[in-house]
Design an enzyme around this catalytic site. Structure first.
Site, PDB file in Angstrom:
ATOM      1  N   CYS A 136       2.111  -0.925 -11.356  1.00 29.74           N
ATOM      2  CA  CYS A 136       3.174  -0.223 -10.995  1.00 29.74           C
ATOM      3  C   CYS A 136       4.458  -0.073 -12.430  1.00 29.74           C
ATOM      4  O   CYS A 136       5.090   0.777 -12.141  1.00 29.74           O
ATOM      5  CB  CYS A 136       4.182  -1.028 -10.145  1.00 29.74           C
ATOM      6  SG  CYS A 136       3.306  -1.401  -8.653  1.00 29.74           S
TER       7      CYS A 136
ATOM      8  N   HIS B 228      11.659   0.368  -9.972  1.00 29.19           N
ATOM      9  CA  HIS B 228      10.343   0.355  -9.275  1.00 29.19           C
ATOM     10  C   HIS B 228      10.672   0.285  -7.781  1.00 29.19           C
ATOM     11  O   HIS B 228      11.299  -0.935  -7.289  1.00 29.19           O
ATOM     12  CB  HIS B 228       9.286  -0.415  -9.832  1.00 29.19           C
ATOM     13  CG  HIS B 228       8.280  -0.607  -9.161  1.00 29.19           C
ATOM     14  ND1 HIS B 228       7.565   0.587  -8.528  1.00 29.19           N
ATOM     15  CD2 HIS B 228       7.329  -1.559  -8.449  1.00 29.19           C
ATOM     16  CE1 HIS B 228       6.368   0.107  -7.629  1.00 29.19           C
ATOM     17  NE2 HIS B 228       6.444  -1.293  -7.673  1.00 29.19           N
TER      18      HIS B 228
ATOM     19  N   ASN C  40       5.979   1.774  -1.651  1.00 33.47           N
ATOM     20  CA  ASN C  40       5.816   1.366  -2.798  1.00 33.47           C
ATOM     21  C   ASN C  40       4.485   2.416  -3.362  1.00 33.47           C
ATOM     22  O   ASN C  40       3.459   2.330  -2.883  1.00 33.47           O
ATOM     23  CB  ASN C  40       5.289  -0.189  -3.016  1.00 33.47           C
ATOM     24  CG  ASN C  40       4.903  -0.401  -4.463  1.00 33.47           C
ATOM     25  OD1 ASN C  40       4.697   0.544  -5.273  1.00 33.47           O
ATOM     26  ND2 ASN C  40       4.574  -1.646  -4.785  1.00 33.47           N
TER      27      ASN C  40
HETATM   28  N1  ACO Z   1       4.125  -8.292   9.803  1.00 32.23           N
HETATM   29  C1  ACO Z   1       4.639  -9.330  10.325  1.00 32.23           C
HETATM   30  N2  ACO Z   1       4.327 -10.559   9.745  1.00 32.23           N
HETATM   31  C2  ACO Z   1       4.019 -10.623   8.646  1.00 32.23           C
HETATM   32  C3  ACO Z   1       3.457  -9.655   7.860  1.00 32.23           C
HETATM   33  C4  ACO Z   1       3.675  -8.215   8.743  1.00 32.23           C
HETATM   34  N3  ACO Z   1       3.270  -7.028   7.950  1.00 32.23           N
HETATM   35  N4  ACO Z   1       3.111  -9.725   6.722  1.00 32.23           N
HETATM   36  C5  ACO Z   1       3.155 -10.992   6.396  1.00 32.23           C
HETATM   37  N5  ACO Z   1       3.646 -11.546   7.673  1.00 32.23           N
HETATM   38  C6  ACO Z   1       3.738 -13.098   7.828  1.00 32.23           C
HETATM   39  C7  ACO Z   1       2.935 -13.880   7.231  1.00 32.23           C
HETATM   40  O1  ACO Z   1       1.845 -13.957   7.712  1.00 32.23           O
HETATM   41  C8  ACO Z   1       3.690 -15.103   7.179  1.00 32.23           C
HETATM   42  O2  ACO Z   1       3.569 -15.761   8.425  1.00 32.23           O
HETATM   43  P1  ACO Z   1       3.471 -17.399   8.254  1.00 32.23           P
HETATM   44  O3  ACO Z   1       4.829 -17.852   8.020  1.00 32.23           O
HETATM   45  O4  ACO Z   1       3.252 -17.727   9.866  1.00 32.23           O
HETATM   46  O5  ACO Z   1       2.392 -17.948   7.314  1.00 32.23           O
HETATM   47  C9  ACO Z   1       5.167 -14.675   7.179  1.00 32.23           C
HETATM   48  O6  ACO Z   1       5.097 -13.187   7.575  1.00 32.23           O
HETATM   49  C10 ACO Z   1       5.766 -14.630   5.753  1.00 32.23           C
HETATM   50  O7  ACO Z   1       5.288 -14.189   4.852  1.00 32.23           O
HETATM   51  P2  ACO Z   1       5.242 -14.018   3.321  1.00 32.23           P
HETATM   52  O8  ACO Z   1       4.268 -13.296   2.518  1.00 32.23           O
HETATM   53  O9  ACO Z   1       6.172 -15.522   2.762  1.00 32.23           O
HETATM   54  O10 ACO Z   1       6.529 -12.932   3.495  1.00 32.23           O
HETATM   55  P3  ACO Z   1       7.594 -12.363   2.229  1.00 32.23           P
HETATM   56  O11 ACO Z   1       8.944 -12.516   2.720  1.00 32.23           O
HETATM   57  O12 ACO Z   1       7.320 -12.953   1.031  1.00 32.23           O
HETATM   58  O13 ACO Z   1       7.401 -10.952   2.446  1.00 32.23           O
HETATM   59  C11 ACO Z   1       6.281  -9.192   1.252  1.00 32.23           C
HETATM   60  C12 ACO Z   1       6.023 -10.273   2.190  1.00 32.23           C
HETATM   61  C13 ACO Z   1       7.074  -7.913   1.732  1.00 32.23           C
HETATM   62  C14 ACO Z   1       4.816  -8.766   0.788  1.00 32.23           C
HETATM   63  C15 ACO Z   1       7.125  -9.872  -0.064  1.00 32.23           C
HETATM   64  O14 ACO Z   1       6.358 -10.733  -0.504  1.00 32.23           O
HETATM   65  C16 ACO Z   1       6.945  -8.590  -1.445  1.00 32.23           C
HETATM   66  O15 ACO Z   1       7.425  -7.635  -1.219  1.00 32.23           O
HETATM   67  N6  ACO Z   1       6.255  -9.102  -2.365  1.00 32.23           N
HETATM   68  C17 ACO Z   1       6.260  -8.223  -3.638  1.00 32.23           C
HETATM   69  C18 ACO Z   1       5.194  -7.210  -3.465  1.00 32.23           C
HETATM   70  C19 ACO Z   1       5.640  -6.311  -4.894  1.00 32.23           C
HETATM   71  O16 ACO Z   1       6.781  -6.011  -5.159  1.00 32.23           O
HETATM   72  N7  ACO Z   1       4.666  -5.880  -5.520  1.00 32.23           N
HETATM   73  C20 ACO Z   1       5.160  -5.038  -6.783  1.00 32.23           C
HETATM   74  C21 ACO Z   1       3.930  -4.671  -7.552  1.00 32.23           C
HETATM   75  S1  ACO Z   1       3.025  -3.967  -6.401  1.00 32.23           S
HETATM   76  C22 ACO Z   1       1.797  -3.211  -7.971  1.00 32.23           C
HETATM   77  O17 ACO Z   1       1.906  -3.569  -9.153  1.00 32.23           O
HETATM   78  C23 ACO Z   1       0.663  -2.440  -7.255  1.00 32.23           C
END
Ligand code: ACO
Length: 325
Positions: free
Chosen positions: A113, A252, A282
């Site tokens: 990214c 980003h 994204n």
């Molecule tokens: N719908 C419902 N529940 C979900 C979903 C979904 N789509 N996805 C995950 N959950 C659940 C998980 O299973 C977890 O459940 P559990 O607690 O029972 O285990 C809970 O939600 C929390 O999951 P987390 O992964 O801790 O959620 P988080 O608040 O971290 O959000 C997210 C996840 C949105 C992916 C976030 O971590 C994020 O944005 N990360 C960064 C991604 C990014 O910025 N990438 C940048 C670079 S990308 C590139 O270079 C291509």
């Protein structure tokens, strides 16, 4: 050393919308969860016959039109992408061919990214060294082709699109600073196992779903916030400005919570942050040039304004740039 400016912008956005309601039908998720965790409401998906170079080409034509240049004027084409049409030749060569930009040398940059910010640094260096005067920089992605629509933790995040800018030698300073970084120790937290020389395509690799992006979201989240903050601070220092001189922060567009955390750490007022993650999700290396174009078109950027770009992605890679418009 010459100065370098962005003199034109263009984008290509697929027509098809994939909404949170659409995703509710394919994975166990909800519109409410996606909106509160990411800020995303919908993303765009390329038509089946459209690949990264098609969107990159369209964005390039628009950026060239905006800059008032023709194909023969272009000295070099750099495409930032994690989803090239082919492993080789480069997507930049495919775009060069369609543009008929015969004089241009062309290559891709793989920096996840952060690709567009990397391209900005490399493009500026090429002009500074006297090796080119007019460059086309493209960030283009077809993330839907590497997204696993059975994995609810990633499929809600990504979308397709392209953005391009024309970078030119100038009398007035435009690119005031670019700071880049990388930490390959984080490679496994965000990667696509299959399709390269490590795990080439086989029936087994397809069965194992190796040709889809894998991400440990919460680890990536924490690293992204830290790295985008430190890169931004460094770019601001190198540009010899103070944070309150920034007119617009174009991050980003990964997740509004990441942008919000970085904004707070940098003490930038929320009205100075540009966001379109709600509409596109994204789009990886396309997200910064798409956001830039939309900010320019909507009148949020005026000549002389100071813009801060910041990005983080697979690698890990990160970068920030300070640009005077
Ligand atoms: N719908 C419902 N529940 C979900 C979903 C979904 N789509 N996805 C995950 N959950 C659940 C998980 O299973 C977890 O459940 P559990 O607690 O029972 O285990 C809970 O939600 C929390 O999951 P987390 O992964 O801790 O959620 P988080 O608040 O971290 O959000 C997210 C996840 C949105 C992916 C976030 O971590 C994020 O944005 N990360 C960064 C991604 C990014 O910025 N990438 C940048 C670079 S990308 C590139 O270079 C291509």
């Amino acid at each position: 050393m010459s100065d370098v400016r962005i003199v034109g912008t263009g984008i290509s956005i697929p027509q098809k919308i994939l909404s949170n309601a659409d995703l509710e039908k394919v994975v166990d998720t909800s519109d409410e969860w996606i909106r509160t965790r990411t800020g995303i409401a919908e993303r765009r998906i390329a038509a089946p016959d459209v690949a990264t170079s098609d969107m990159g080409y369209e964005a390039s034509v628009r950026a060239m039109h905006d800059a008032g240049i023709v194909s023969e004027d272009i000295d070099a084409i750099i495409v930032a992408t994690a989803t090239p049409d082919y492993l080789f030749p480069s997507t930049a060569c495919l775009i060069q061919s369609r543009l008929g930009a015969k004089r241009a040398f062309a290559f891709d940059i793989s920096a996840g990214c952060t690709g567009f910010v990397y391209a900005l640094k490399v493009g500026k260096a090429i002009i500074d060294a006297g090796n080119a005067e007019i460059l086309l920089l493209v960030g283009a992605e077809t993330m839907s082709r590497v997204t696993d629509y059975e994995d609810r933790t990633t499929c809600i995040l990504f979308g397709d699109g392209a953005g391009a800018v024309v970078l030119a030698k100038s009398e007035i300073p435009g690119i005031l600073s670019v700071s880049l970084g990388a930490d390959g120790d984080g490679w496994q937290l965000l990667y696509m196992p299959g399709g390269g020389s490590r795990i080439p395509a086989t029936e087994e690799s397809v069965r194992e779903r190796h040709h889809y992006l894998k991400m440990q979201g919460s680890n990536v989240f924490k690293e992204a916030v830290k790295a985008m903050e430190s890169a931004s601070i460094e770019a601001i220092r190198k540009a010899d400005i103070t944070p309150d001189e920034i007119d617009l922060f174009i991050s980003h567009q990964a997740n509004y919570r990441i942008m919000e955390a970085v904004r707070r750490r940098l003490d930038i007022p929320s009205e100075k942050v540009f966001m379109n993650v709600d509409r596109y999700g994204n789009t990886s290396s396309a997200s910064v040039p798409i956001a830039l174009e939309e900010a320019v078109r909507s009148g949020k950027i005026r000549r002389g304004d100071i813009i801060l770009f910041s990005a983080f992605g697979a690698g890990f890679t990160w970068g920030a740039a300070v640009v005077r418009w």
